[in-house]
Structure formats: C-alpha cells, structure tokens
Design an enzyme around this catalytic site. Structure first.
Site, PDB file in Angstrom:
ATOM      1  N   ASP A   1       0.863  -1.178   0.000  1.00 20.62           N
ATOM      2  CA  ASP A   1       0.000   0.000   0.000  1.00 20.62           C
ATOM      3  C   ASP A   1       0.910   1.242   0.000  1.00 20.62           C
ATOM      4  O   ASP A   1       2.130   1.151   0.147  1.00 20.62           O
ATOM      5  CB  ASP A   1      -0.967  -0.002   1.200  1.00 20.62           C
TER       6      ASP A   1
HETATM    7  C1  BGC Z   1      -5.064   3.191   0.199  1.00 25.09           C
HETATM    8  C2  BGC Z   1      -5.243   2.165  -0.887  1.00 25.09           C
HETATM    9  C3  BGC Z   1      -5.135   2.801  -2.241  1.00 25.09           C
HETATM   10  C4  BGC Z   1      -3.781   3.474  -2.331  1.00 25.09           C
HETATM   11  C5  BGC Z   1      -3.507   4.114  -3.668  1.00 25.09           C
HETATM   12  C6  BGC Z   1      -3.818   4.030  -0.003  1.00 25.09           C
HETATM   13  O1  BGC Z   1      -3.758   5.100   0.868  1.00 25.09           O
HETATM   14  O2  BGC Z   1      -4.994   2.543   1.446  1.00 25.09           O
HETATM   15  O3  BGC Z   1      -6.478   1.523  -0.735  1.00 25.09           O
HETATM   16  O4  BGC Z   1      -5.290   1.851  -3.241  1.00 25.09           O
HETATM   17  O5  BGC Z   1      -3.717   4.488  -1.334  1.00 25.09           O
HETATM   18  O6  BGC Z   1      -4.284   5.201  -3.874  1.00 25.09           O
END
Ligand code: BGC
Length: 801
Positions: free
Chosen positions: A291
């Site tokens: 993530d």
């Molecule tokens: C979130 C994810 C997301 C990623 C990219 C993160 O902060 O937890 O779910 O896919 O950002 O945007």
C-alpha cells in the site's frame, strides 16, 4: 461434543478438493500453454536485465491528482527505471509516458494503475451502497463498465475491490467494502473481480483487479484507521481470508498489502500471510503491491530500524512492488552485496510484474486509443446502468403509514439539507475520474422530474451543521409545503480513508434540524446519505420514513427522485448492522451465543444494563413499498451424510399492490460442534423481482462447502449433528426448519443415531469414582436440558462488592 468419523470426513474433503482441482486443470490447458510461453519470454528478458533495471520494475510512483505524469517519470521511464505509476491516466498522457518507456534499452512497457473503486468517470454507488443491492450480477456489470472506461483511458490496473470484512462502523473505510459478512463479501469479491477482469484482462475493455488490503485491515482496533489488529488465526481463516480466496478463484491478478500489523508483524512484511498462505497454500502467481508508502512505514511500526531494513523485510516477505517510497531502489544493490537480499528474491518479484505486463498484453499493445476513450467514457449507456445501480442500492429503513412513495399530485415540496444539492457529495469518496459537475443532485433530480412542481430548497446548514442560523428558513419552507424531503447524513470527507469517527450520530446539529422540521407536523421523509452505519435512534423512532441512499453516484438524484415518487421501489438490504450505540461495537449478526445467552429477566446473562443487545437495524434488513410473504419452507431431506447435500426451497409471494424486489436469505446454525459456531451464518441469498400477486419458488443447495467449518486444527470439516435452517428477508426473522448430518443414514427416523463404525472410547485405566448427584444438581440438569437458565437466577446469595 459429537463423535466424529474423522477418517471418512477427511477423505470426502480430499476427494472434493481434488475433483475441483482437476476440473480447473482441464479447462485451463490453453491458458497453461500461453503461460509457458510467457515464462519463457520472462526468462529471456530477466537474463538481459541489469540490477538497476530490475529494481526499477519494482518501483511504483504517484502521478498528479489530475492524472498528469511528473517530469521525473519521463526521465526514469527512458532509462528503464520505472515499472509502474498510479493515478496517471487519460489516453494522451499515458501514451506520452509509454513512448518514453519504449525508448528505454529493454523497451519494457509501463503499467498504469488507478483506484477505480466504484466507477472511472461514470460513478456508481459507493461499494458499501452497491453491496446493499445484494445483486452480484449487477455489481459484475458495473465493475465491467468501470473497467471499460478505465482501460479506454489508458489504465491497466485498478486497486479494487477492497474485500476487507469490517464490523466496526467507526472505521471510515467500511464504505469501500461489502460490509460485515464473509459469505456476502466473498460472493461480491468474486463478482467484482470478474467484472473488472472478465476471463482475460488483456482485452481492451478490462483491467487487472487487486484484492486489498491483505489482510485484517478491517479489524483495526477501536475503528481507528491504520490501527493495529489482534486476530487469531481462526478469525483470519474463518472471517477475513475467504473474500480474498474468492478473489483468487475469480482469477484476480494482484493483491495489495494492508497497513496494519498482524500478530506483531506488519502485513507488508508478514511471511505468514504473504508466503505461507498466499503463495504456499493458494498458489497465487500474481503480483503483490505494497500500500501507499507501507514499506517506509515498517520503520514507524517499529519493525525496521532504517530504510534498508524496511526494504529487505518487505521484499524478503514477498511484497513485490513498492508504492511511492523508494527503498528497494535506494538500498537494493547494497542489500544484495551484504547478502541480506538474494538476487533470486529480486528476480522472483521482477518475474511477477513482467508476468502481469505480458498477461495484460502490454508488450503487443502498449498504447491507449484516444478515440476509444472519447467513445467509451461517460457514455449514456453507462449512465443508465449507474441509475439502475443507484436504485437497487437504496434501503428503505422505515415507512410508517406508507409515507412513501410521495403522491405525484403533490403541489409544493420543500427540499431541506445541504446534501440535497451538493454535486460532489453525490459521487462519494474514491470517485476515480468522476467530476462533480457530472452528478445529478436530489434537487436536480426532483426539478427535472417535475418541472412544474413548486420546489423550495433550503439547506438549513452545511453538512457539518455547526450553526442553526439557517433553520428558520428551512422550517418556513416545510410549513409552506405539502411534503418535505429532508436530506441529512455525511459529506464525502466524513467517510473512507483516514475518516474514522468516534461518534456516528448525524453530524453537528443535523438532528436538531430534523426535529425542527418534525415539529411542523407536516409530512416528511428523511433521505440519508452516508458511507457507514449511523446511530439514528431518534429518527428510527420518530421520523415517518427513512430512505438510506449511501452515496449513490453520478445518477443519484434521478434515482432518488424516482424512488421517492414510486417509479422505483427500494429493495436493498443492509450489508452491515446499524447499532443503537457505539458502545455496542463490534456488533454483527453472526455472533457467538456465549455461555450465558442474553435473557432480560436474568442478571448474569450477556447483555448491557442500559440498552438492548439488539441492533437498531439488523444485517439483511430493508423494507419495500410492497409486501412479501414467505411460505412453504421445505428441505428435501431430514438426514444427510457429511458428504451430502440438502436442497432447500421456499415460496416468496408479493402480496402487495406494487411490483418490487425481495432478497430471500438463507442462514444456518450448526447447533453443537467441536468448535462453537455463530448463532446464524448466511449461506445463500437471491434477489427476486416480483409483480403484484406474483409468487416464485426460490431454491438453494446446502453442500459440504456451506456446512463445513474449521475444526480445532483449522481444517475444514462437516461434523455430524443438528443443523437449523432459517430462510428470511432479514437476519433477524424468517421460517425455520432443521436437518441432521449423520455418519449412517437411518431409514425413517429423524433421530440422531450411533454410527456403526464409530470408534467407542476405551474404558479409563484408572477407575473414576462415580459422581454424587444431589438434589440441586438435578434442578440444574433439568434446567440445562430445557435451556431456561432458571438456575442462574435462583442462586440466592450471590453478592458483589
Ligand atoms: C489506500 C489504498 C489505495 C492506495 C492508492 C492508499 O492510501 O490505502 O487503498 O489503493 O492508497 O491510492
């Protein structure tokens, strides 16, 4: 505890799984040939790659919010040092950056990712709302449309579906998932992955999906985002893993690691979940992406002592691609020199991203088609489905004296509440490339539906509702009108990521606004917009009607207007429990019974002193403008072997005057098992559309898959014993029947029988003295057999200091 013929059951399961596997293998022959060819190409490419180029493939960098790439991306792409981006989108822009990537020495194409969560530009209801439709075919369709729009705009990879089970509405990200239930969540995970990917995500109308966040993220303690979790392996395997496994069964191409730690090891560096389960048990050969900055965060968790340590922890555990932070690239070479990271580990991670690029067909077709983008994105057909999806997601929570639908002859209506005319809020959070100006608000929808009706709009206050300065005008408008549509709830920034709330009441003074409208004595209906369950006890008790509309997307306003006036009939059901109070959280329908099940008249039973245990609105609940009657619940057998099936059928009839949808829900309860089972578990559901007076028979099959649970060694098993079957239109009501799983079928009787081949326990070597049964024990035993629990109440001298 029941006696079990372990050998027999283990054999049945082995047979069942091996049959499934060989079936899958048979149908996959051509896929396998293609895969062999891909692996050959990867080997050839890997052999030519320098370490820096390999590490470059493992780097993912963020573009600008508006979809632009950054100048640095061009530079890195030309050198072959950037594998993928997130947020860069739009055919023209992705093509420009792609051109740079193809000028690099090895000409490895760039992979473009984006959070296409509930639509690309055409916005469908937020995932929790869409889940309330319980219509998996529709969810597959909306995901397919989102995929087609995204792919046309040059996006190859979506970070969806989020399949985290969430039982805590304080956690803002409940909005992004399918709710609290593992079974429903698994069906939805499967449908959404199929929708995004189809059977081949190299097609120009599909994208690769991501099952996220692996794993346990929804169990963040206290509902506070990013917080730690404390989950047993049983909880992981029974509750949190299955939707991820369903995503794999649907062919999902990638996984994203979760931000939280699990049993002391952050998910991004957790070999148990990333290696043992994902790669070992499930044989997943797709890509794992961290993530956002989750590799860097290994330092803040207190696992990694520095950047290099974070990189080696994550890569060695099996996180292939690093999103945004750059430690793999910065420290990879040194880590190899120091033998903290092997080249084989790096190669394996690079192999996985290359594999995806081949599977997506990027080497053959690296560029997006600008004409396709123009034709596909936000086309009318997509918006039509968005309206349908919005209507299907609405849940009618209350409708006293048929307040809704509103009479179409009404002359004047008041529309109250800032959310009623806020375009951006209709789209909801994680709105992809959705634009506020595209969205139809409730006010727009009503005005366009009834151009001649007198409609007066008064916001009353903004969504935060910190002041009541505008209340008088709102009250005047209500007084002057025949009916008031009162739109309250959350604005988009109040739910989703980093939006946990400790109090889930209506924000600010919104409830005071509702009370002021209520005091006018004029008819009104509350339209709720929100991304999570809210504690709305006053509304539940006093408001004449409540329509839950979540954040319903681009076409929300049209769908709400049609529903309020009866041109659409709400048929959604809650995919998550609405509590009475945050003090009840976690509250979910498939709880355990406890050793002292609640009994209001008994003090020492499991309950609260101040409120009932029951939720405000249970899982699976939702009304309709028409009425339905369930009848004639039938099971085709009263006894089955552990390998057997029971066919369940029930009749559902629309007894009202309007056409409508009902969701028939099948729950089971395994009455006594070697591991305690929940009071109810959803094992089947079907949304049926019935005209007035129409009747339909709904059939379900309960097979070992539905009847099994994980035994004490966490292995699936179907144990002999009684099963209760409930079929209802909510988790808290319905018809009931039962059947029995036995090791040997008896011809006529339904009584439990002793299996012939059952192992009789040996007599103990040391004789056990016979127990002295006394009069008090008899009372207790009798009480226990009747399950009245009088005994606890009769203890006279229990005193607490
Ligand atoms: C979130 C994810 C997301 C990623 C990219 C993160 O902060 O937890 O779910 O896919 O950002 O945007």
């Amino acid at each position: 505890m029941k006696k079990i013929n372990f050998v027999c059951i283990v054999l049945i399961f082995a047979l069942w799984f091996s049959t499934l596997e060989s079936l899958a293998q048979g149908s996959n022959r051509s896929v396998t040939a293609k895969n062999v060819e891909i692996e050959r190409k990867i080997n050839a490419l890997l052999a030519r790659m320098a370490l820096a180029e390999k590490l470059g493939q493992l780097q993912q960098l963020d573009g600008e919010a508006n979809g632009n790439y950054r100048p640095e991306h061009l530079e890195l792409a030309r050198k072959g040092l950037l594998g993928s981006t997130l947020n860069v989108r739009g055919a023209k822009r992705v093509n420009e950056l792609q051109k740079a990537a193809l000028e690099s020495r090895l000409k490895i194409p760039m992979l473009y990712s984006f959070d296409v969560i509930h639509g690309y530009r055409t916005m469908f209801p937020v995932p929790l709302g869409e889940s309330a439709s319980w219509d998996t075919a529709l969810m597959e369709r909306t995901a397919a449309i989102a995929a087609a729009e995204a792919r046309a705009a040059g996006v190859h990879w979506t970070f969806a579906p989020m399949v985290d089970i969430a039982r805590d509405p304080r956690w803002g990200r409940v909005i992004e998932g399918a709710g609290e239930d593992t079974y429903l969540g698994s069906q939805i995970a499967y449908a959404r992955v199929r929708g995004f990917q189809g059977s081949d995500y190299s097609q120009n109308n599909r994208v690769m999906a991501t099952a996220k966040h692996w794993v346990g993220y929804g169990a963040a303690e206290a509902g506070r985002d990013y917080n730690t979790t404390d989950l047993s392996e049983r909880a992981l395997r029974e509750i949190y893993f299955p939707p991820f496994k369903a995503a794999i069964d649907a062919g999902v191409g990638s996984f994203m690691t979760a931000f939280n730690d699990l049993d002391g090891v952050p998910a991004t560096a957790n070999p148990f979940v990333l290696k043992d389960v994902l790669r070992g048990e499930w044989k997943f050969d797709g890509l794992v992406v961290s993530d956002y900055t989750a590799v860097m965060e290994l330092m803040f968790h207190g696992l990694a002592k520095d950047e290099a340590d974070a990189a080696q922890y994550a890569l060695n555990a099996g996180t292939d691609v690093e999103m945004v932070s750059r430690f793999y690239n910065k420290h990879g070479a040194d880590l190899v020199k120091q033998r903290k990271l092997s080249m084989a580990t790096i190669d394996e991670a690079v192999r996985r991203i290359l594999r995806i690029k081949y599977r997506l067909g990027l080497f053959e077709k690296p560029f997006a088609d600008e004409n396709l983008e123009k034709a596909e994105v936000f086309k009318q057909a997509n918006r039509d489905v968005a309206k349908l999806a919005a209507e299907k997601s609405f849940v009618l929570l209350k409708n006293q004296n048929q307040t809704l639908p509103i009479n179409k002859n009404t002359k004047e209506i008041a529309v109250i509440g800032a959310l009623a005319d806020s375009k951006i809020d209709m789209n909801g959070n994680w709105a992809g490339d959705g634009r506020a100006e595209d969205a139809v608000t409730v006010l727009d929808g009503l005005k366009r539906k009834f151009p001649k009706m007198k409609i007066r709009f008064e916001p009353g206050c903004d969504a935060k509702c910190e002041t009541d300065a505008g209340f008088e005008k709102a009250v005047d408008a209500a007084k002057d009108s025949d009916f008031t549509v009162l739109v309250v709830g959350e604005s988009i920034e109040m739910s989703a990521e980093a939006s946990s709330r400790s109090n889930i009441d209506l924000p600010g003074k919104q409830l005071d606004l509702v009370k002021r409208i209520h005091q006018t004595g004029k008819p009104y209906a509350v339209v709720l917009m929100n991304g999570r369950p809210l504690t709305i006890n006053w509304l539940a008790e006093n408001a004449p009607a409540i329509l839950e509309t979540w954040f319903a997307g681009t076409m929300a306003g049209h769908a709400i207007a049609d529903t309020l006036f009866g041109d659409a009939n709400p048929g959604g059901k809650l995919p998550i429990t609405f509590p009475r109070s945050v003090g009840q959280i976690p509250i979910y329908y498939n709880q355990k019974n406890t050793g002292r099940p609640v009994k209001e008249s008994e003090k020492y039973t499991s309950k609260y002193l101040d409120i009932p245990n029951t939720p405000l609105y249970p899982f699976g609940y939702g009304l309709s403008y028409t009425q339905f009657r369930l009848s004639n619940l039938q099971l085709d057998k009263t006894q089955i072997l552990p390998s057997g099936n029971v066919k369940v059928s029930v009749e559902i009839e629309n007894t009202g005057k309007l056409a409508g949808d009902e969701v028939v829900q099948l729950y089971i309860h395994d009455v006594a098992a070697s591991v305690t089972r929940p009071v109810k578990e959803l094992k089947g559901f079907r949304r049926v559309a019935l005209k007035a007076d129409e009747k339909q028979t709904v059939n379900f099959t309960l097979s070992p898959k539905e009847l099994s649970f994980l035994d004490r060694n966490l292995k699936p098993i179907v144990e002999p014993g009684e099963f209760q079957v409930f079929v209802g239109t909510s988790s808290d009501s319905g018809l009931q029947s039962d059947f029995e799983v036995v090791n040997t079928l008896t011809a006529k009787t339904n009584l439990p029988v002793q299996a012939k081949d059952e192992k009789i326990e040996d007599a103990p070597k040391t004789p056990v003295p016979a127990a002295q049964i006394e009069a008090a024990d008899d009372v207790f035993l009798e009480d226990l057999s009747k399950k009245t629990f009088q005994f606890f109440g009769n203890i006279p001298t229990r005193k607490r200091v």
